[in-house]
Enzyme design. Sequence first.
Site, short mmCIF file in Angstrom:
data_model
loop_
_atom_site.label_atom_id
_atom_site.label_comp_id
_atom_site.label_asym_id
_atom_site.label_seq_id
_atom_site.Cartn_x
_atom_site.Cartn_y
_atom_site.Cartn_z
N GLU A 91 0.83 -1.21 0.00
CA GLU A 91 0.00 0.00 0.00
C GLU A 91 0.86 1.26 0.00
O GLU A 91 1.91 1.30 0.64
CB GLU A 91 -0.79 0.08 1.30
CG GLU A 91 -1.90 -0.89 1.45
CD GLU A 91 -2.62 -0.68 2.79
OE1 GLU A 91 -3.24 -1.63 3.23
OE2 GLU A 91 -2.53 0.42 3.35
N CYS A 104 3.06 8.38 1.77
CA CYS A 104 3.33 7.41 2.83
C CYS A 104 3.65 6.08 2.15
O CYS A 104 2.81 5.52 1.45
CB CYS A 104 2.10 7.29 3.72
SG CYS A 104 2.31 6.06 5.01
N CYS A 111 4.85 -7.48 8.17
CA CYS A 111 5.76 -6.98 9.20
C CYS A 111 5.89 -8.07 10.26
O CYS A 111 4.96 -8.84 10.49
CB CYS A 111 5.15 -5.72 9.82
SG CYS A 111 6.16 -4.97 11.10
N CYS A 115 3.08 -5.69 16.77
CA CYS A 115 2.33 -4.73 17.61
C CYS A 115 0.86 -5.16 17.61
O CYS A 115 0.28 -5.42 16.54
CB CYS A 115 2.47 -3.31 17.07
SG CYS A 115 4.17 -2.73 17.06
N CYS A 118 -1.92 -3.25 15.43
CA CYS A 118 -1.59 -2.92 14.03
C CYS A 118 -2.00 -4.03 13.08
O CYS A 118 -1.67 -5.21 13.28
CB CYS A 118 -0.10 -2.65 13.91
SG CYS A 118 0.41 -2.27 12.23
N CYS A 332 -2.91 2.25 7.92
CA CYS A 332 -2.29 1.11 8.61
C CYS A 332 -2.66 -0.26 8.07
O CYS A 332 -3.16 -1.11 8.79
CB CYS A 332 -2.65 1.15 10.09
SG CYS A 332 -2.61 2.79 10.78
N1 SAH Z 1 6.91 0.00 11.64
C1 SAH Z 1 6.97 1.42 11.72
C2 SAH Z 1 6.14 2.16 10.69
C3 SAH Z 1 4.79 1.64 10.30
S1 SAH Z 1 3.34 1.99 11.21
C4 SAH Z 1 6.60 1.88 13.11
O1 SAH Z 1 6.25 1.06 13.93
O2 SAH Z 1 6.74 3.07 13.38
C5 SAH Z 1 3.07 3.71 11.21
C6 SAH Z 1 2.46 4.20 12.51
O3 SAH Z 1 1.09 3.82 12.66
C7 SAH Z 1 3.19 3.67 13.74
O4 SAH Z 1 3.33 4.71 14.67
C8 SAH Z 1 2.21 2.62 14.22
O5 SAH Z 1 2.44 2.30 15.56
C9 SAH Z 1 0.88 3.29 13.97
N2 SAH Z 1 -0.27 2.40 13.94
C10 SAH Z 1 -0.33 1.13 13.49
N3 SAH Z 1 -1.58 0.63 13.65
C11 SAH Z 1 -2.33 1.60 14.19
C12 SAH Z 1 -3.69 1.70 14.59
N4 SAH Z 1 -4.52 0.69 14.45
N5 SAH Z 1 -4.10 2.88 15.09
C13 SAH Z 1 -3.28 3.93 15.23
N6 SAH Z 1 -1.98 3.90 14.87
C14 SAH Z 1 -1.50 2.74 14.37
#
Ligand code: SAH
Length: 347
Positions: A91, A104, A111, A115, A118, A332
Site C-alpha cells: 500500500e 506514505c 511486518c 504490535c 496494528c 495502517c
Molecule cells: N513499523 C513502523 C512504521 C509503520 S506503522 C513503526 O512502527 O513506526 C506507522 C504508525 O502507525 C506507527 O506509529 C504505528 O504504531 C501506527 N499504527 C499502526 N496501527 C495503528 C492503529 N490501528 N491505530 C493507530 N496507529 C497505528
Amino acid sequence: MKTDLKSLTREELSAYISNLGEPAFRSKQIFRWLHRGVSDFAEMTDLPKTLIEKLREDASITTLRIFKCFSSQIDDTVKYLFELEDGNIIETVAMKYHHGYSLCISSQVGCRMGCTFCQSTKNGLVRSLTAGEILDQILKVQADLGIRITNIVMMGIGEPLDNLDEVIRFLKNVNDPEGINIGYRHISLSTCGLIPGIMRLAELELPITLSISLHATSDEVRSGIMPVNRKYHLEQLIRACKDYQARTGRRISFEYSVISGVNDRYEDAKRLAELLKGILCHVNLIPVNPIETGGYRPPSRKNVIAFQNCLIKLGLNATIRRTLGSDISASCGQLRHQNSEKGGAAL
Ligand code: SAH
C-alpha cells in the site's frame, strides 16, 4: 539472477557499468532514465543499441503495477495498492497538504514486529522490499497523478529498520540530485524502536526526521502492546533517541496512538513528559484506529483533546494527527488486508 538497476545507488551503478566495460558517462545517463520512471531499456534513447542489448541480458528494472487505486471523496487522499513483480501487494498513500504532496510508503510486505493494535503485522512478514520497489512507489504515483511528491513518510506497511540496507540505498537514491531529489529534511522514517538501526542511522548523520512509535510510558504497558519492547526497553530507547539527537541535531517525533483505558490516563501524560524531558521533540497523538481482531478503542474526541492539553501544560509540544482518507481505509494496512480477505490479491 538479473541485477535490478533501480535498486543500485549511483556509485553501485557506476561500478556495474564500468564492469560491463562501458564509459562512466553511460551510468549517469542510465541513472537519470531510471529515476525518471523509465521501465524498459529501449526507452533510453541516448544509449547505443549494443548497450541496450547487453543490459537486457544482464539487468532488469523493477516496476510496480497499479493493482487498485482509491480516491477519497472527502479530501484529496489517494490510496494505491501496488502489485510487485512476484504478485505480492503493498500500500502507498498520497496526501495533499497546503505545502504539497506527501507520500506514505511501505518498506516491507507485511511486518514481523507484532504490535497488537496494528493490522499490517497480523499475518507476519512475507518479505522485505528492495530499494527499487520502495522508490518505484514514488515514481508511479508521480506519473499517475501528474504531480511532484515533496515529502516522504516511511510509515506504510513494514518496519523500515528491519530492512535497513535497502532503506539506506533508497534514501540515498531519492535524495540524489540526478534522481527524484527530495531533501532529507522532507523525509520522515518511523520505527517501533529497533535500537541498532537507530544507532546506524545516527552514524550516517542523514538529516531525516526520525519518528518513534512510542505508544506507552511504562515497560509493562509497552511490552504488552509492542513485543519489540521486551528486547529494547524504554530506557534504552530514550537513550538511543538522545544519542541520535546529539549526533544529528534533529528534532525527534514521537508517535502516540491513544488507546482508551490503556495509555490515556493522567499518569501517562505525566510519565510521558518525564521520559521526554531534555529531548527536542514533538508528540503526535493518533486516536487508535480499531482493527478487526483487536479490542482497542480510541478515547472520545474530548478525552484526546484533554490528554493533549495535559501534555502541553507539562511542557510538551503535542498535536493530534489529522485523519485523512477515512472513507477509503487509508490507514495502517487496512486495504491490503481487506483485499487479501476477498482473495483479490496474492499475499
Ligand atoms: N513499523 C513502523 C512504521 C509503520 S506503522 C513503526 O512502527 O513506526 C506507522 C504508525 O502507525 C506507527 O506509529 C504505528 O504504531 C501506527 N499504527 C499502526 N496501527 C495503528 C492503529 N490501528 N491505530 C493507530 N496507529 C497505528
